[in-house]
Structures are given as C-alpha cells and as structure tokens.
Design an enzyme around this catalytic site. Structure first.
Site, PDB file in Angstrom:
ATOM      1  N   MET A  87      -7.920 -14.115  -8.611  1.00 50.44           N
ATOM      2  CA  MET A  87      -8.419 -15.430  -8.993  1.00 50.44           C
ATOM      3  C   MET A  87      -9.851 -15.343  -9.505  1.00 50.44           C
ATOM      4  O   MET A  87     -10.172 -15.860 -10.584  1.00 50.44           O
ATOM      5  CB  MET A  87      -8.352 -16.393  -7.808  1.00 50.44           C
ATOM      6  N   HIS A 110     -10.158 -26.045  -8.344  1.00 52.56           N
ATOM      7  CA  HIS A 110      -8.936 -25.315  -7.989  1.00 52.56           C
ATOM      8  C   HIS A 110      -8.243 -24.829  -9.250  1.00 52.56           C
ATOM      9  O   HIS A 110      -7.621 -25.593  -9.979  1.00 52.56           O
ATOM     10  CB  HIS A 110      -8.000 -26.226  -7.177  1.00 52.56           C
TER      11      HIS A 110
END
Length: 713
Positions: A327, A453
């Site tokens: 990520m 997010h």
C-alpha cells in the site's frame, strides 16, 4: 451562429470551425449539431466553395456527445431515431458531394467528434502525446450512433472494429496513421489548416471508397461459399462478449448486432441499422445508469466537487509515506507519477528500497508494453527517496501513514512523526477499519488528522475514501481532496465509523458468500453467480485475499457484532483453527494455491458443509447484492455518507458493484423499488433481520410510488 464559425477564404475554401460557447471543450448536442449541419449545407450549395475544412478554435477538436443531454433526453424513440437519421442524411450529403472535405484534428477527437471526421474525405492529425482519437462511447454504456460503427467497419474490417469500439480504444497519431484512420500526421508547430488546404487544392474531385459499387467490407465474404466463416466469427465474438458481460450490458450486444447486420448491406442501409440499435440502447435503464454513474457522479467527484467551499488550492511539493509495504509503495508511486517528491520511510532502509522497487517493477512492465520509456521511468523514480530515518520527514508538507493495521503501532508512528514535522502539516492515515477519531487521540493536532483510504493495488484502483474524524477541520478536508485530485484519484467524503463505508459494506458481500457455503450451496456456484450478477470476483476469492485470520482479528475488536456476525465469527474460527485454512498468503483458504499452478476451490468443502440441491441462483445473487445495498443505505441513514451518489461512486470504484445497475443506491430503482421492498421482506423472513429494510427506507419507497427513489432520471 453561436457555436460554429463559418468563413470562406480568397481561394474558395470554406472553414467550419467548432467553438462551443461558454465551454472549454467542443461537444455535440441537438443545438451544436444543428448549427454544424447548417454550415455544411451552406458550403455544399455555394458554387464558389471548392472544398471544406472542419477544424476547432479550441485546443481539442471535439470531445464527443453531450452525455447530460443523452441522460435527460425525454423525447420518444421515434423522435430520437429521426434525429439520428437527419444527421446521417446530412453527413451523407457531405460525403456524396464531389467537394473535398478535410478534418483538421488538433487535440482530442473522441466519440461523435471522430464520427464527424470519419465522414470527411481526408483526416490530418497533430502528433502530440496528449492527442488521441477513438470511438469511446462503450465506456459510458453507449456505442457510436452517427455512423461510427459502419465507417470503422469499412475502414478497419470487423475484427479491429469490434476490438477498438467495444474496448473504447484511444489511438495516438502514429497508431491512427498505421491503421489508416487518419491520412496524414503533422507536428504541433505545423500549420494544420494550411496542410488541409493544400490537399484540397491538389484533390478537387473526391469519392468515399464505400460509395464505389465494387466496394467490399474488408475481412468479409466476397463471393458464394464464404459466408460461413464470417458468421462464425461474429458468433464467437458474441460468445466472448457474453462471457465477459453475462448479458448485463445491452450496448455491447447491440453494437455487435449493428456491425454484423451493417456489414452485409450498403452504407445507407447500414447507417439506418446502426441508428435503430443505438436508439434501442439509449433507452435502456442500464445505459442511463452507466452514464449517470460514470460520467455525472464519478466525473464530478474526480473534479473535486466534494471540496468544502472557501479554501484556496492546496499546494504539495514533498510528501512522506510511512510504511513501504504494497500500500505505501503504491501511494508513493502514484504521488511520484504526479510530480511530487516522496520520502518513503520504513523501519529499515532495505524495506524502503523494496518499496521503491515496487514502483520500478510497474514502470518496467509499462516499458515492455510500449506504454512508457526509460527516461519517463527514471524521472518518476527519481522523485522517491527511500529512508529509515524519521528526520527525513521534517520538510514534508503532507504525511500519509500506511503501516500495518494495528492501533498501537499506528499511535506510536503518529507521535514519532509529529515530533519532527511542521505544525501545519496534515497527517493522514490509510487505515481501512480503525476509526479516525480513535487514531486521532494519539495526535497533538487532531484538527490536522484525516483518513485517506486507498485501495489495492493503488496504481489501478481509482477510489480514495477521505475520512473525516470528529475534530478534522474543513481546511484539512479541502487540502486532502486537493491532494487526491492532484494524483488523479477519485475522492468521496466519508464520516467516521468502524469500517467506514467500503470495508464495512464489502464485508457484507463476503459474509453472505461464506454463510451460503455453510448452508450447503456449492462454492463454485457461489463464485460463478457473483460474476454472473456483475461482480468482478466471488466472495470466497475475496475472503482469501483479505485473509480469514485478519477478518477474525477485526471482528474481535468490534463490540457490536450482531447475532448473525457472531455465528459467522464462529464459522471463520473453525475454518482457521480446525481446518488451518487462512487465505491466499498461506496457500490454503477457500481456494488451494499450488506453487506454479492455477488456484482452484478446495475439493473438501462438501465433506464439511454437505451440498444441498435445488438452490435458486437468482436468490443467491440477490442475497449478495441486497446485503450490500441495505448496509449502504444504513451508512447513508446514519451519516457515514452524506449523499446517495457517494454510495454509488464508492460501490462501483471501490467494491466493483455492477456498473449497469448504477451502484448500490441506484440498484433499488434498477430492479424496481416495490420489488426491492417485497423481495427484501422475503429474504428477511427466510434468512433473518439483516435483510429487514430500515423504516426510513420503507417510507422513501412508499413515498416514491412509481417514481425513482433517489434520482429523477
């Protein structure tokens, strides 16, 4: 005329110039096309005009049709068909005239803009990396309706025409020249209008190739006994399209039909065939849903429409990314691609270097596919500084934390980082489940604390949930949205709560899949039905990607589990601890992942959960979708989401919810509000309270009656 400029020079060349008023781009609707066709007719009947150049006063040629006009079109099918045929007849008059017509393609020529160019005798395109041509209507649930399918077919043959149209391919000048969709390319410094004029003066008499009686569509039969292979090719194309769309996308089925039936007749009949299939497509609910969701809602979100008013554009030059896992590495790469300097920090320099290596591997793949160059890749990678020192973060103007999903770890990293960064710097967490207000307790400046997010893989997933904590300021929210737009992602604003929106709702999809497995529904049926209804992957495959152990850890931290979720927790615990099946990472989950082999569903599930017979595939599909839709409404009702359209955007881009339905909230109207209400009641009676509709939704449905619940069209 307001949108089209008309002039004739001393050599008798008519210039028809697109310059749509009060718009940065040229687009086609009833008004602009009426003016354009009037100008064309004026030039055709004027004996002093020797040729026509169609060009643009703006940077781009024509961006395509006005999709808002299509979405709000309220006339009859007959009126729509006649409008298309009026355009076709006018374009054919232009083609049948002996006067040469040249399209001067500067910038983008997409959709209907390219269709106009295809009806010209000659096309010149400026060669620049940003310049593209393409029939891109399929990307918004439509297909070319102003002759594009039939002229592409006659220029490229059926195979390339199908590929380029259904995939909405955008072609560079070099590729367009290679495919003979343009006849000449020039540099941005060249006078494209002068080149167009020179060609006209050298070619005073012209004729389109498809107006020759001997013309045969390339790649189609040219004699008795050759029809079979041609028909089989279209049969295979239809089968492949159905395998991909499962019959959910009328525009794909209709464009293939238009190409097939249009290929066996002359151009004039073919244009009528195309128009009839286009009208049929335009009036489907699927096309309306796709246009509204992809063009209106997602388009507005991508422009930052959710940004609070009254704040200047935030400027970012250097950002810090904490955690160089998949990520963090993806966030660093996307930021570097947008020209930002990135400090990619991990606990070790070796780990940070691996994170940068992830960006290198993406660029390497692009170079191999011809989509990038070594120079471009180097420029991007030079923006990423791997580091194991918190001191390297002191000059950053934005911090994004992407460490492991552990509250204590995140709190420690927050305090460590805030000790060195400037007081005004925004601190964002990439958490997917832990409430932002909870994490902000570790911060000395909670007004600067926000959630960003991202979704995995970051380089391919466009959505970013911008999560607002209890103390997050509007200034922080505005700046965070500016960053998301800067890196060309699509933001939706979500208020705080466990799981926020997407993680919470996607959990309902996965939960329903696992529950159906325990009921004895074969796992292959569950996975295949999920794809049939339009989901990109099945719930069991997703559970393996997420990892059942992680799901158990998340459940353990939630004090408000329902009875259904507690039962599911016990099921997951049994699968993990008794059967030792955790997920893809361990090589054993709902699927087996043999090294060097293809994944396949574990064959022993039927011995644990005996298979039943007589299951209802429609009910299986609706259980998965209804579970997501109902919980999405609860997010809207409780204030986690501000608007229904945010649920639609988030579900399509973040969850892969079927776009032909318009998204989770549009789905209610897609199947019919009353039917949704009645079917949910049946599911609730059979499977429990999770399918009971909130009272406020029942009231909305009753109040709407035969009208739509959330949107007018």
């Amino acid at each position: 005329m307001q949108h089209i400029k008309y002039s004739i020079d001393t050599d008798g060349i008519a210039f028809i110039t697109w310059d749509v008023a009060n718009s940065p781009v040229n687009f086609m609707n009833e008004q602009t096309m009426s003016e354009f066709l009037t100008a064309v007719d004026k030039a055709l009947v004027d004996n002093t005009v020797k040729g026509i150049i169609i060009n643009s006063a703006k940077r781009d040629f024509i961006a395509g049709g006005d999709l808002k006009w299509f979405l709000n079109y309220d006339q009859s099918k007959e009126d729509c068909f006649e409008l298309l045929m009026k355009t076709n007849r006018a374009m054919r008059q232009m083609e049948l005239s002996s006067k040469p017509v040249v399209a001067a393609l500067s910038g983008l020529a997409l959709g209907g803009g390219l269709e106009i160019a295809l009806a010209c005798n000659y096309r010149i395109m400026t060669d620049h990396p940003a310049n593209k041509i393409g029939l891109v209507e399929c990307s918004v649930g439509l297909f070319p309706g102003s002759g594009g399918t039939q002229r592409f077919l006659r220029m490229l043959g059926p195979q390339k025409a199908i590929e380029y149209i259904t995939q909405s391919r955008k072609l560079s000048a070099a590729q367009a020249l290679k495919d003979k969709l343009v006849n000449q390319i020039c540099s941005p410094e060249d006078d494209i209008n002068a080149l167009a004029k020179a060609w006209i003066l050298q070619n005073p008499e012209v004729k389109q190739p498809w107006d020759d009686k001997r013309f045969v569509v390339p790649g189609t039969p040219n004699g008795i006994g050759q029809k079979s292979g041609y028909t089989e090719f279209y049969s295979v194309s239809n089968a492949m399209a159905y395998k991909t769309t499962h019959g959910n996308m009328p525009h794909i089925k209709n464009v293939l039909s238009a190409l097939y039936h249009g290929s066996s007749t002359g151009i004039d009949n073919a244009l009528e065939v195309e128009a009839r299939y286009f009208v049929d497509t335009l009036f489907t609910k699927e096309t309306k849903n796709i246009i509204r969701a992809s063009f209106i809602f997602i388009g507005d979100a991508a422009k930052g429409k959710a940004k609070p008013k009254g704040f200047e554009q935030a400027s970012f030059k250097k950002i810090g990314v904490l955690g160089a896992g998949m990520m963090g590495a993806g966030i660093a790469y996307e930021s570097a691609k947008s020209g930002l300097d990135v400090v990619l920090k991990d606990v070790s320099l070796e780990g940070a270097e691996r994170g940068k290596g992830y960006a290198e591997s993406i660029e390497k793949q692009k170079i191999e596919k011809g989509r990038s160059t070594h120079e471009k890749a180097s420029a991007i990678l030079d923006h990423i500084l791997p580091s194991d020192s918190v001191d390297d973060l002191k000059d950053c103007d934005l911090i994004i934390e992407a460490v492991f999903e552990n509250e204590a770890l995140k709190n420690r990293v927050t305090k460590e980082t805030e000790a060195v960064i400037k007081p005004e710097v925004i601190y964002a967490s990439n958490t997917s489940t832990i409430p932002i207000s909870t994490l902000a307790k570790a911060s000395s400046r909670p007004d600067k604390f926000i959630g960003l997010h991202f979704f995995s893989p970051v380089d391919r997933m466009p959505l970013v949930e911008v999560i607002v904590g209890k103390e997050t300021s509007d200034e922080t929210l505005a700046a965070a949205i500016d960053y998301v737009i800067k890196i060309r992602k699509v933001p939706i604003v979500v208020n705080d709560g466990r799981g926020f929106f997407t993680s919470r709702v996607f959990g309902k999809f996965v939960n329903e899949g696992i529950t159906m497995l325990t009921e004895g529904i074969p796992p292959a049926v569950i996975e295949n039905v999920a794809k049939k209804i339009g989901m990109p992957v099945g719930p069991l495959a997703i559970a393996d990607e997420v990892n059942l152990k992680l799901m158990l850890d998340i459940m353990a931290e939630d004090p408000n589990l329902t009875d259904f979720e507690k039962e599911l927790q016990e099921t997951a615990s049994t699968i993990v601890h008794t059967h030792k099946r955790l997920g893809k990472k361990e090589g054993k989950g709902f699927y087996d992942y043999p090294k060097g082999g293809k994944k396949h569903l574990w064959k022993e599930w039927s011995t644990i959960y005996p298979t039943i017979e007589g299951y209802d595939e429609e009910e299986i599909g609706r259980r998965m979708l209804f579970a997501m839709v109902i919980d999405s409404y609860k997010c809207l009702e409780s204030g986690v989401l501000k608007e229904a359209k945010d649920a639609d955007i988030g579900s399509i881009l973040g969850l892969g919810f079927p776009i032909h339905t318009g998204g989770v909230m549009s789905y209610i109207d897609y199947i019919g509000a009353q039917e949704f209400k009645d079917y949910a009641a049946g599911l609730a009676k059979k499977y429990g309270e999770r399918f009971q509709l909130p009272q406020s939704l029942l009231e909305r449905i009753d109040k709407a009656g035969s009208n739509r619940v959330f949107y007018k069209n």
